[in-house]
Write an enzyme that holds these catalytic residues in place. Structure first.
Site, PDB file in Angstrom:
ATOM      1  N   ASN A  32      -5.863 -14.528  -8.296  1.00  0.00           N
ATOM      2  CA  ASN A  32      -4.287 -14.377  -8.229  1.00  0.00           C
ATOM      3  C   ASN A  32      -3.576 -15.571  -9.092  1.00  0.00           C
ATOM      4  O   ASN A  32      -4.354 -16.841  -8.970  1.00  0.00           O
ATOM      5  CB  ASN A  32      -4.008 -14.122  -6.697  1.00  0.00           C
ATOM      6  CG  ASN A  32      -4.294 -15.385  -5.968  1.00  0.00           C
ATOM      7  OD1 ASN A  32      -3.963 -16.692  -6.093  1.00  0.00           O
ATOM      8  ND2 ASN A  32      -4.823 -15.074  -4.970  1.00  0.00           N
ATOM      9  N   GLY A  40     -12.049 -10.091  -2.468  1.00  0.00           N
ATOM     10  CA  GLY A  40     -12.263  -8.723  -3.591  1.00  0.00           C
ATOM     11  C   GLY A  40     -13.187  -9.750  -4.068  1.00  0.00           C
ATOM     12  O   GLY A  40     -14.031 -10.749  -4.032  1.00  0.00           O
ATOM     13  N   VAL A  41     -13.279 -10.207  -6.306  1.00  0.00           N
ATOM     14  CA  VAL A  41     -14.103 -10.544  -6.407  1.00  0.00           C
ATOM     15  C   VAL A  41     -14.043 -12.426  -6.478  1.00  0.00           C
ATOM     16  O   VAL A  41     -14.433 -12.746  -6.561  1.00  0.00           O
ATOM     17  CB  VAL A  41     -13.917 -10.039  -8.471  1.00  0.00           C
ATOM     18  CG1 VAL A  41     -12.606 -10.095  -8.931  1.00  0.00           C
ATOM     19  CG2 VAL A  41     -15.415 -10.677  -8.732  1.00  0.00           C
ATOM     20  N   ASP A  42     -12.802 -12.423  -6.184  1.00  0.00           N
ATOM     21  CA  ASP A  42     -12.358 -14.114  -6.191  1.00  0.00           C
ATOM     22  C   ASP A  42     -12.982 -14.947  -4.938  1.00  0.00           C
ATOM     23  O   ASP A  42     -13.389 -15.661  -5.023  1.00  0.00           O
ATOM     24  CB  ASP A  42     -10.755 -13.740  -6.219  1.00  0.00           C
ATOM     25  CG  ASP A  42      -9.601 -15.074  -6.382  1.00  0.00           C
ATOM     26  OD1 ASP A  42     -10.985 -16.034  -6.547  1.00  0.00           O
ATOM     27  OD2 ASP A  42      -8.629 -15.255  -6.063  1.00  0.00           O
ATOM     28  N   THR A 126      -8.227  -3.477 -10.704  1.00  0.00           N
ATOM     29  CA  THR A 126      -8.861  -2.480 -10.966  1.00  0.00           C
ATOM     30  C   THR A 126      -8.895  -2.353  -9.188  1.00  0.00           C
ATOM     31  O   THR A 126      -9.464  -0.990  -8.702  1.00  0.00           O
ATOM     32  CB  THR A 126      -9.809  -2.083 -11.207  1.00  0.00           C
ATOM     33  OG1 THR A 126     -11.208  -2.231 -11.322  1.00  0.00           O
ATOM     34  CG2 THR A 126      -9.557  -2.023 -12.876  1.00  0.00           C
ATOM     35  N   GLY A 127      -9.128  -3.308  -8.436  1.00  0.00           N
ATOM     36  CA  GLY A 127      -8.945  -3.859  -6.896  1.00  0.00           C
ATOM     37  C   GLY A 127      -7.409  -3.336  -6.386  1.00  0.00           C
ATOM     38  O   GLY A 127      -7.141  -2.729  -7.160  1.00  0.00           O
TER      39      GLY A 127
HETATM   40  P1  ADP Z   1      -7.525  -7.217  -8.580  1.00  0.00           P
HETATM   41  O1  ADP Z   1      -6.734  -8.786  -7.442  1.00  0.00           O
HETATM   42  O2  ADP Z   1      -7.198  -8.045  -9.929  1.00  0.00           O
HETATM   43  O3  ADP Z   1      -7.345  -6.579  -8.708  1.00  0.00           O
HETATM   44  P2  ADP Z   1     -10.338  -7.083  -6.638  1.00  0.00           P
HETATM   45  O4  ADP Z   1     -11.095  -8.476  -7.170  1.00  0.00           O
HETATM   46  O5  ADP Z   1      -9.557  -6.757  -5.773  1.00  0.00           O
HETATM   47  O6  ADP Z   1      -8.867  -8.104  -8.084  1.00  0.00           O
HETATM   48  O7  ADP Z   1     -10.972  -6.005  -7.687  1.00  0.00           O
HETATM   49  C1  ADP Z   1     -11.454  -6.119  -9.302  1.00  0.00           C
HETATM   50  C2  ADP Z   1     -12.078  -5.963  -9.329  1.00  0.00           C
HETATM   51  O8  ADP Z   1     -13.745  -6.688  -9.086  1.00  0.00           O
HETATM   52  C3  ADP Z   1     -12.823  -4.147  -8.159  1.00  0.00           C
HETATM   53  O9  ADP Z   1     -12.504  -2.883  -9.408  1.00  0.00           O
HETATM   54  C4  ADP Z   1     -13.811  -4.498  -7.372  1.00  0.00           C
HETATM   55  O10 ADP Z   1     -14.797  -3.638  -6.785  1.00  0.00           O
HETATM   56  C5  ADP Z   1     -14.893  -5.910  -7.996  1.00  0.00           C
HETATM   57  N1  ADP Z   1     -15.320  -6.708  -7.617  1.00  0.00           N
HETATM   58  C6  ADP Z   1     -15.021  -6.810  -5.950  1.00  0.00           C
HETATM   59  N2  ADP Z   1     -16.346  -7.803  -5.836  1.00  0.00           N
HETATM   60  C7  ADP Z   1     -17.177  -7.877  -7.230  1.00  0.00           C
HETATM   61  C8  ADP Z   1     -17.717  -9.012  -7.023  1.00  0.00           C
HETATM   62  N3  ADP Z   1     -18.846  -9.611  -6.274  1.00  0.00           N
HETATM   63  N4  ADP Z   1     -18.404  -8.903  -8.145  1.00  0.00           N
HETATM   64  C9  ADP Z   1     -18.348  -7.631  -9.137  1.00  0.00           C
HETATM   65  N5  ADP Z   1     -17.149  -7.162  -8.816  1.00  0.00           N
HETATM   66  C10 ADP Z   1     -16.023  -7.072  -7.551  1.00  0.00           C
END
Ligand code: ADP
Length: 180
Positions: A32, A40-42, A126-127
């Site tokens: 962000n 999420g991935v962050d 996409t999350g």
């Molecule tokens: P954003 O805020 O950009 O939408 P998110 O982290 O919520 O970011 O989601 C982005 C994508 O990352 C989603 O498709 C989610 O399923 C995916 N995601 C979440 N955790 C992981 C992970 N450990 N490795 C890879 N992708 C992930």
């Protein structure tokens, strides 16, 4: 056009799973704009990297949507992390598509500039940010294929899909190189 897509596809891999475990030179974080971590991935990337990554991100002071910055990687297996800030989906009329394409493009250019040859992307925006997954997959794939043609430094791009829906969408985009 066809030739270039075939060449680009040969460098693109698709994986379903957790980006933090991948043996690549650089992994991309869907951050962000504060760069101070999130869910999420962050969250997964910061948890796996440890506190050194957050410390370094703090010194950068933020990043606007569509831009990307590069840092060290803490305890992650990669050499570097690129943090890019995807657009929040607001219905499509706020330049979201161009901002999303810019995330992929700028991340690849930063990696190439740093001499990093393999890179893994999550499905940016996409999350929690709510970007429609099919449109996001099309933009990701098209943008990456285009930049690969310009930047011979990058030898491998891995799209890491965490959820089944995204994996299915990416699979359709690259049937010729995805086994099974
Ligand atoms: P954003 O805020 O950009 O939408 P998110 O982290 O919520 O970011 O989601 C982005 C994508 O990352 C989603 O498709 C989610 O399923 C995916 N995601 C979440 N955790 C992981 C992970 N450990 N490795 C890879 N992708 C992930």
């Amino acid at each position: 056009m066809l030739n270039f897509l075939i060449m680009a596809k040969a460098k693109i891999e698709l994986i379903r799973g957790d980006i933090t475990t991948l043996p690549v030179d650089v992994m991309v974080n869907a951050a962000n704009s504060s760069l101070l971590g999130g869910g999420g991935v962050d969250g997964a990337i910061h948890r796996a990297a440890g506190p050194a990554l957050l410390e370094e991100c703090r010194t950068i002071g933020g990043c606007p949507a569509g831009e990307a910055v590069i840092t060290g990687s803490g305890r992650l297996p990669c050499k570097k992390v690129i943090h890019t800030v995807g657009p929040v989906w607001q219905g499509g009329g706020q330049g979201e598509a161009a901002l999303l394409a810019s995330c992929y493009r700028k991340s690849l250019l930063l990696a190439a500039e740093a001499g990093l040859t393999s890179i893994a992307f999550p499905n940016i925006s996409t999350g929690v940010y709510g970007y429609p997954k099919e449109e996001a997959a099309n933009i990701a794939f098209k943008t990456v294929a285009g930049v690969l043609e310009e930047t011979p430094v990058i030898k491998k791009v891995v799209f890491v899909c965490f959820d089944r829906e995204n994996y299915g969408l990416y699979e359709k985009l690259m049937p010729s190189v995805t086994p099974g």
